[in-house]
Design a protein around this motif. Structure first.
Motif, PDB file in Angstrom:
ATOM      1  N   MET A   1       0.791  -1.277  -0.089  1.00  0.00           N
ATOM      2  CA  MET A   1       0.049   0.063   0.151  1.00  0.00           C
ATOM      3  C   MET A   1       0.912   1.337  -0.022  1.00  0.00           C
ATOM      4  O   MET A   1       1.977   1.187   0.707  1.00  0.00           O
ATOM      5  N   THR A   2       0.500   2.218  -0.693  1.00  0.00           N
ATOM      6  CA  THR A   2       1.274   3.462  -0.812  1.00  0.00           C
ATOM      7  C   THR A   2       1.023   4.296   0.539  1.00  0.00           C
ATOM      8  O   THR A   2      -0.167   4.531   1.150  1.00  0.00           O
ATOM      9  N   VAL A   3       2.207   4.669   1.126  1.00  0.00           N
ATOM     10  CA  VAL A   3       2.260   5.579   2.233  1.00  0.00           C
ATOM     11  C   VAL A   3       2.305   7.120   1.713  1.00  0.00           C
ATOM     12  O   VAL A   3       3.231   7.182   0.870  1.00  0.00           O
ATOM     13  N   PRO A   4       1.355   7.868   2.040  1.00  0.00           N
ATOM     14  CA  PRO A   4       1.476   9.221   1.530  1.00  0.00           C
ATOM     15  C   PRO A   4       2.411  10.049   2.014  1.00  0.00           C
ATOM     16  O   PRO A   4       3.297   9.969   2.991  1.00  0.00           O
ATOM     17  N   THR A   5       3.016  10.606   0.908  1.00  0.00           N
ATOM     18  CA  THR A   5       3.851  12.028   1.142  1.00  0.00           C
ATOM     19  C   THR A   5       3.496  12.823   2.192  1.00  0.00           C
ATOM     20  O   THR A   5       2.311  13.407   1.844  1.00  0.00           O
ATOM     21  N   PRO A   6       4.222  13.218   3.281  1.00  0.00           N
ATOM     22  CA  PRO A   6       3.475  14.192   4.011  1.00  0.00           C
ATOM     23  C   PRO A   6       3.342  15.554   3.492  1.00  0.00           C
ATOM     24  O   PRO A   6       4.117  15.916   2.590  1.00  0.00           O
ATOM     25  N   ILE A   7       2.359  16.187   3.789  1.00  0.00           N
ATOM     26  CA  ILE A   7       1.913  17.546   3.236  1.00  0.00           C
ATOM     27  C   ILE A   7       2.027  18.485   4.526  1.00  0.00           C
ATOM     28  O   ILE A   7       1.178  18.397   5.396  1.00  0.00           O
ATOM     29  N   VAL A   8       2.645  19.497   4.561  1.00  0.00           N
ATOM     30  CA  VAL A   8       2.471  20.702   5.460  1.00  0.00           C
ATOM     31  C   VAL A   8       1.912  22.009   4.875  1.00  0.00           C
ATOM     32  O   VAL A   8       2.687  22.469   3.970  1.00  0.00           O
ATOM     33  N   ALA A   9       0.926  22.393   5.235  1.00  0.00           N
ATOM     34  CA  ALA A   9       0.070  23.623   4.434  1.00  0.00           C
ATOM     35  C   ALA A   9      -0.266  24.566   5.444  1.00  0.00           C
ATOM     36  O   ALA A   9      -0.728  24.165   6.310  1.00  0.00           O
ATOM     37  N   GLY A  10      -0.117  25.769   4.887  1.00  0.00           N
ATOM     38  CA  GLY A  10      -0.212  26.841   5.550  1.00  0.00           C
ATOM     39  C   GLY A  10      -1.374  27.601   5.219  1.00  0.00           C
ATOM     40  O   GLY A  10      -1.826  27.936   4.135  1.00  0.00           O
ATOM     41  N   ASN A  11      -2.442  27.615   6.101  1.00  0.00           N
ATOM     42  CA  ASN A  11      -3.680  28.339   5.848  1.00  0.00           C
ATOM     43  C   ASN A  11      -3.579  29.783   6.383  1.00  0.00           C
ATOM     44  O   ASN A  11      -3.681  30.088   7.581  1.00  0.00           O
ATOM     45  N   TRP A  12      -3.253  30.776   5.220  1.00  0.00           N
ATOM     46  CA  TRP A  12      -3.139  32.445   5.969  1.00  0.00           C
ATOM     47  C   TRP A  12      -4.445  32.933   6.468  1.00  0.00           C
ATOM     48  O   TRP A  12      -4.159  34.024   7.062  1.00  0.00           O
ATOM     49  N   LYS A  13      -5.480  32.486   6.308  1.00  0.00           N
ATOM     50  CA  LYS A  13      -6.586  33.107   6.348  1.00  0.00           C
ATOM     51  C   LYS A  13      -6.717  34.423   5.850  1.00  0.00           C
ATOM     52  O   LYS A  13      -6.088  34.791   4.856  1.00  0.00           O
ATOM     53  N   MET A  14      -7.585  35.260   6.512  1.00  0.00           N
ATOM     54  CA  MET A  14      -7.629  36.580   6.112  1.00  0.00           C
ATOM     55  C   MET A  14      -6.606  37.609   6.652  1.00  0.00           C
ATOM     56  O   MET A  14      -6.683  38.383   7.399  1.00  0.00           O
ATOM     57  N   ASN A  15      -5.244  37.218   6.378  1.00  0.00           N
ATOM     58  CA  ASN A  15      -4.181  37.800   6.816  1.00  0.00           C
ATOM     59  C   ASN A  15      -3.052  37.844   5.712  1.00  0.00           C
ATOM     60  O   ASN A  15      -3.118  37.230   4.766  1.00  0.00           O
ATOM     61  N   THR A  16      -2.271  39.090   5.647  1.00  0.00           N
ATOM     62  CA  THR A  16      -1.088  39.449   4.829  1.00  0.00           C
ATOM     63  C   THR A  16      -1.832  40.214   3.552  1.00  0.00           C
ATOM     64  O   THR A  16      -2.796  39.746   2.987  1.00  0.00           O
ATOM     65  N   ASP A  17      -1.426  41.255   3.366  1.00  0.00           N
ATOM     66  CA  ASP A  17      -1.500  41.973   2.259  1.00  0.00           C
ATOM     67  C   ASP A  17      -0.499  41.438   0.946  1.00  0.00           C
ATOM     68  O   ASP A  17       0.111  40.448   1.335  1.00  0.00           O
ATOM     69  N   ILE A  18      -0.740  41.898  -0.230  1.00  0.00           N
ATOM     70  CA  ILE A  18       0.237  41.517  -1.254  1.00  0.00           C
ATOM     71  C   ILE A  18       1.478  41.539  -0.865  1.00  0.00           C
ATOM     72  O   ILE A  18       2.672  40.583  -1.173  1.00  0.00           O
ATOM     73  N   ALA A  19       2.006  42.679  -0.395  1.00  0.00           N
ATOM     74  CA  ALA A  19       3.516  42.701  -0.086  1.00  0.00           C
ATOM     75  C   ALA A  19       3.845  41.847   0.997  1.00  0.00           C
ATOM     76  O   ALA A  19       4.838  40.936   0.690  1.00  0.00           O
ATOM     77  N   GLY A  20       3.094  41.934   1.803  1.00  0.00           N
ATOM     78  CA  GLY A  20       3.615  40.894   2.988  1.00  0.00           C
ATOM     79  C   GLY A  20       3.509  39.491   2.753  1.00  0.00           C
ATOM     80  O   GLY A  20       4.194  38.676   3.128  1.00  0.00           O
ATOM     81  N   GLY A  21       2.427  38.952   1.977  1.00  0.00           N
ATOM     82  CA  GLY A  21       2.225  37.650   1.759  1.00  0.00           C
ATOM     83  C   GLY A  21       3.458  37.319   0.618  1.00  0.00           C
ATOM     84  O   GLY A  21       4.090  36.070   0.737  1.00  0.00           O
ATOM     85  N   THR A  22       3.827  38.201  -0.165  1.00  0.00           N
ATOM     86  CA  THR A  22       4.980  37.850  -1.127  1.00  0.00           C
ATOM     87  C   THR A  22       6.269  37.432  -0.281  1.00  0.00           C
ATOM     88  O   THR A  22       6.962  36.661  -0.549  1.00  0.00           O
ATOM     89  N   ALA A  23       6.658  38.599   0.720  1.00  0.00           N
ATOM     90  CA  ALA A  23       7.644  38.356   1.390  1.00  0.00           C
ATOM     91  C   ALA A  23       7.418  36.849   2.440  1.00  0.00           C
ATOM     92  O   ALA A  23       8.728  36.351   2.332  1.00  0.00           O
ATOM     93  N   LEU A  24       6.378  36.777   2.699  1.00  0.00           N
ATOM     94  CA  LEU A  24       6.487  35.386   3.693  1.00  0.00           C
ATOM     95  C   LEU A  24       6.540  34.245   2.753  1.00  0.00           C
ATOM     96  O   LEU A  24       7.509  33.412   2.954  1.00  0.00           O
ATOM     97  N   ALA A  25       6.177  34.154   1.480  1.00  0.00           N
ATOM     98  CA  ALA A  25       6.271  33.259   0.591  1.00  0.00           C
ATOM     99  C   ALA A  25       7.598  33.032   0.311  1.00  0.00           C
ATOM    100  O   ALA A  25       8.265  31.731   0.034  1.00  0.00           O
ATOM    101  N   ALA A  26       8.381  34.215  -0.073  1.00  0.00           N
ATOM    102  CA  ALA A  26       9.869  34.239  -0.527  1.00  0.00           C
ATOM    103  C   ALA A  26      10.612  33.547   0.712  1.00  0.00           C
ATOM    104  O   ALA A  26      11.622  32.975   0.298  1.00  0.00           O
ATOM    105  N   ALA A  27      10.249  34.143   2.093  1.00  0.00           N
ATOM    106  CA  ALA A  27      11.122  33.559   2.908  1.00  0.00           C
ATOM    107  C   ALA A  27      10.801  32.025   3.252  1.00  0.00           C
ATOM    108  O   ALA A  27      11.866  31.349   3.441  1.00  0.00           O
TER     109      ALA A  27
END
Ligand SMILES: O=C(CO)COP(=O)(O)O
Length: 255
Positions: A1-27
């Motif tokens: 049976m296939t063991v799934p590759t782990p996934i770690v997902a970040g739900n930013w919800k209603m936080n970050t503007d475009i500049a802040g989100g871009t910086a967070l994603a880049a980091a």
């Protein structure tokens, strides 16, 4: 049976503007190189999807949306249709408890959205979870079974390739009161995996990554990573800091 590759997902919800989100994603993209064996996903607000997609390009970090409409187009002011997300992101969170609680989402609408995501080759991260009163009245497993059954109602086994399910007990979200690993194991290994197996078949069900969500942080991630049926995390508050989000990913990479 296939063991799934782990996934770690970040739900930013209603936080970050475009500049802040871009910086967070880049980091996050800058720090992901050393983390192997775990898939990272960031889910910014709609308006930042394009900028975040560009910021993580080539890093291996994937992008997800936080919601979408089930229909392909139409007179639904303010809504986003599945085809609009194609090319912007690979994943889409469906049926988050905040959508169910504050925006009238139902088990039925979640089922339709999951089918729409699959039809457009978007990977749905389907959220299920019981409220505190449902847990205290002993109905948690039954609620979860019903939510999973409804979410998968329009799928058959061949549609389950990209499916991801997140167990997020409502009482654990944003409260600092994470579920115990034992509760995660009972619900995820029990109610969720067995309901999926009944609908999709045993082998398909075993290959679907199951994420735990609800007050996951750098300090408690390893406890969840050690649970057999926890194949990753859906992280809210702690995903807004690149260092803590990456630390959660490290815990799952080492599991
Ligand atoms: O809702 C969540 C992720 O979708 C969890 O949020 P927290 O990690 O802030 O509890």
């Amino acid at each position: 049976m296939t063991v799934p590759t782990p996934i770690v997902a970040g739900n930013w919800k209603m936080n970050t503007d475009i500049a802040g989100g871009t910086a967070l994603a880049a980091a996050i993209a800058a720090g992901v190189g050393a983390i192997v064996g775990v898939d990272l996903v960031v889910c910014p607000p709609f308006v930042s999807l394009a900028a975040v997609r560009d910021a993580v390009a080539g890093s291996g970090v994937s992008v997800g949306a936080q919601n979408m409409h089930a229909d392909g187009n139409g007179a639904f002011t303010g809504e986003i249709a599945p085809p609009m997300l194609v090319g912007l992101c690979e994943y889409v969170i469906i049926g988050h408890s905040e959508r169910r609680q504050f925006f009238g989402e139902t088990d039925d609408s979640v089922g339709r959205k999951v089918a729409a995501a699959v039809a457009h080759e978007l990977r749905p991260i389907v959220c299920v979870g019981e409220t505190l009163s449902e847990r205290e009245s002993g109905n948690a497993a039954e609620v979860i079974r019903w939510q999973v059954t409804s979410a998968l109602a329009e799928l058959d086994a061949g549609d389950a390739d990209g499916l991801v399910i997140a167990y997020e007990p409502v009482w654990a979200i944003g409260t600092g009161r994470a579920a115990t690993p034992e509760i995660a194991d009972q619900i995820m290994g029990g109610a969720i995996r067995s309901t999926m197996a009944a609908v999709l078949g045993l082998d398909v069900a075993a290959a679907v990554p199951l994420l735990y969500g609800g007050s996951v942080n750098a300090a408690n991630a390893a406890e969840f990573a050690a649970v057999e049926n926890v194949n990753g995390a859906l992280v809210g508050g702690a995903s807004l800091d690149a260092g803590s989000f990456l630390a959660v990913a490290v815990a799952f990479a080492g599991a």
